[in-house]
Write a protein that holds these residues in place. Structure first.
Motif, PDB file in Angstrom:
ATOM      1  N   GLU A 110      -7.407   4.227  -2.048  1.00  0.00           N
ATOM      2  CA  GLU A 110      -7.136   3.672  -3.372  1.00  0.00           C
ATOM      3  C   GLU A 110      -7.593   4.691  -4.411  1.00  0.00           C
ATOM      4  O   GLU A 110      -8.776   4.818  -4.688  1.00  0.00           O
ATOM      5  CB  GLU A 110      -7.857   2.335  -3.551  1.00  0.00           C
ATOM      6  N   LEU A 111      -6.639   5.425  -4.962  1.00  0.00           N
ATOM      7  CA  LEU A 111      -6.943   6.467  -5.927  1.00  0.00           C
ATOM      8  C   LEU A 111      -6.275   6.158  -7.261  1.00  0.00           C
ATOM      9  O   LEU A 111      -5.178   5.615  -7.291  1.00  0.00           O
ATOM     10  CB  LEU A 111      -6.399   7.816  -5.446  1.00  0.00           C
ATOM     11  N   THR A 112      -6.947   6.521  -8.326  1.00  0.00           N
ATOM     12  CA  THR A 112      -6.295   6.439  -9.636  1.00  0.00           C
ATOM     13  C   THR A 112      -5.284   7.580  -9.713  1.00  0.00           C
ATOM     14  O   THR A 112      -5.334   8.529  -8.912  1.00  0.00           O
ATOM     15  CB  THR A 112      -7.325   6.586 -10.775  1.00  0.00           C
ATOM     16  N   SER A 113      -4.388   7.527 -10.672  1.00  0.00           N
ATOM     17  CA  SER A 113      -3.410   8.600 -10.805  1.00  0.00           C
ATOM     18  C   SER A 113      -4.097   9.935 -11.102  1.00  0.00           C
ATOM     19  O   SER A 113      -3.670  10.984 -10.620  1.00  0.00           O
ATOM     20  CB  SER A 113      -2.370   8.268 -11.871  1.00  0.00           C
ATOM     21  N   GLU A 114      -5.192   9.896 -11.850  1.00  0.00           N
ATOM     22  CA  GLU A 114      -5.942  11.118 -12.144  1.00  0.00           C
ATOM     23  C   GLU A 114      -6.573  11.706 -10.869  1.00  0.00           C
ATOM     24  O   GLU A 114      -6.556  12.905 -10.646  1.00  0.00           O
ATOM     25  CB  GLU A 114      -7.042  10.878 -13.186  1.00  0.00           C
ATOM     26  N   GLU A 115      -7.129  10.821 -10.035  1.00  0.00           N
ATOM     27  CA  GLU A 115      -7.719  11.279  -8.775  1.00  0.00           C
ATOM     28  C   GLU A 115      -6.651  11.861  -7.859  1.00  0.00           C
ATOM     29  O   GLU A 115      -6.857  12.899  -7.223  1.00  0.00           O
ATOM     30  CB  GLU A 115      -8.446  10.135  -8.071  1.00  0.00           C
ATOM     31  N   ALA A 116      -5.514  11.192  -7.787  1.00  0.00           N
ATOM     32  CA  ALA A 116      -4.423  11.681  -6.936  1.00  0.00           C
ATOM     33  C   ALA A 116      -3.950  13.058  -7.395  1.00  0.00           C
ATOM     34  O   ALA A 116      -3.705  13.943  -6.574  1.00  0.00           O
ATOM     35  CB  ALA A 116      -3.269  10.689  -6.931  1.00  0.00           C
ATOM     36  N   GLU A 117      -3.831  13.253  -8.695  1.00  0.00           N
ATOM     37  CA  GLU A 117      -3.413  14.565  -9.218  1.00  0.00           C
ATOM     38  C   GLU A 117      -4.420  15.659  -8.918  1.00  0.00           C
ATOM     39  O   GLU A 117      -4.049  16.798  -8.703  1.00  0.00           O
ATOM     40  CB  GLU A 117      -3.155  14.483 -10.719  1.00  0.00           C
ATOM     41  N   ARG A 125       0.832  -1.204   0.000  1.00  0.00           N
ATOM     42  CA  ARG A 125       0.000   0.000   0.000  1.00  0.00           C
ATOM     43  C   ARG A 125       0.861   1.246   0.000  1.00  0.00           C
ATOM     44  O   ARG A 125       1.928   1.281   0.577  1.00  0.00           O
ATOM     45  CB  ARG A 125      -0.904   0.008   1.232  1.00  0.00           C
TER      46      ARG A 125
END
Length: 67
Positions: free
Chosen positions: A58-65, A11
């Motif tokens: 748990e985030l996608t790279s788009e969500e994290a950005e 994680r």
């Protein structure tokens, strides 16, 4: 500023640092500088204050950005 920080082997958390923009007065940093000088007697020129958040999701790279 945003970085990935390992929590466990499988994680990762998102680390977000929030601070004043360049050229903007850092009132919290100025207060810390004054306290260091007054209470510790150290000759500090400046300090910078940042808030740090670790987001464990748990985030996608788009969500994290977008965070």
């Amino acid at each position: 500023m945003m970085d990935a920080c390992p929590l466990t082997r499988d994680r990762t958390a998102i680390r977000i640092e929030i601070g004043p923009r360049p050229g903007i007065r850092d009132a919290r940093g100025e207060a810390v500088t004054r306290q260091i000088r007054e209470f510790l007697g150290l000759s500090v020129r400046t300090t910078e204050v940042r808030d740090v958040y670790l987001i464990d999701a748990e985030l996608t790279s788009e969500e994290a950005e977008s965070v």
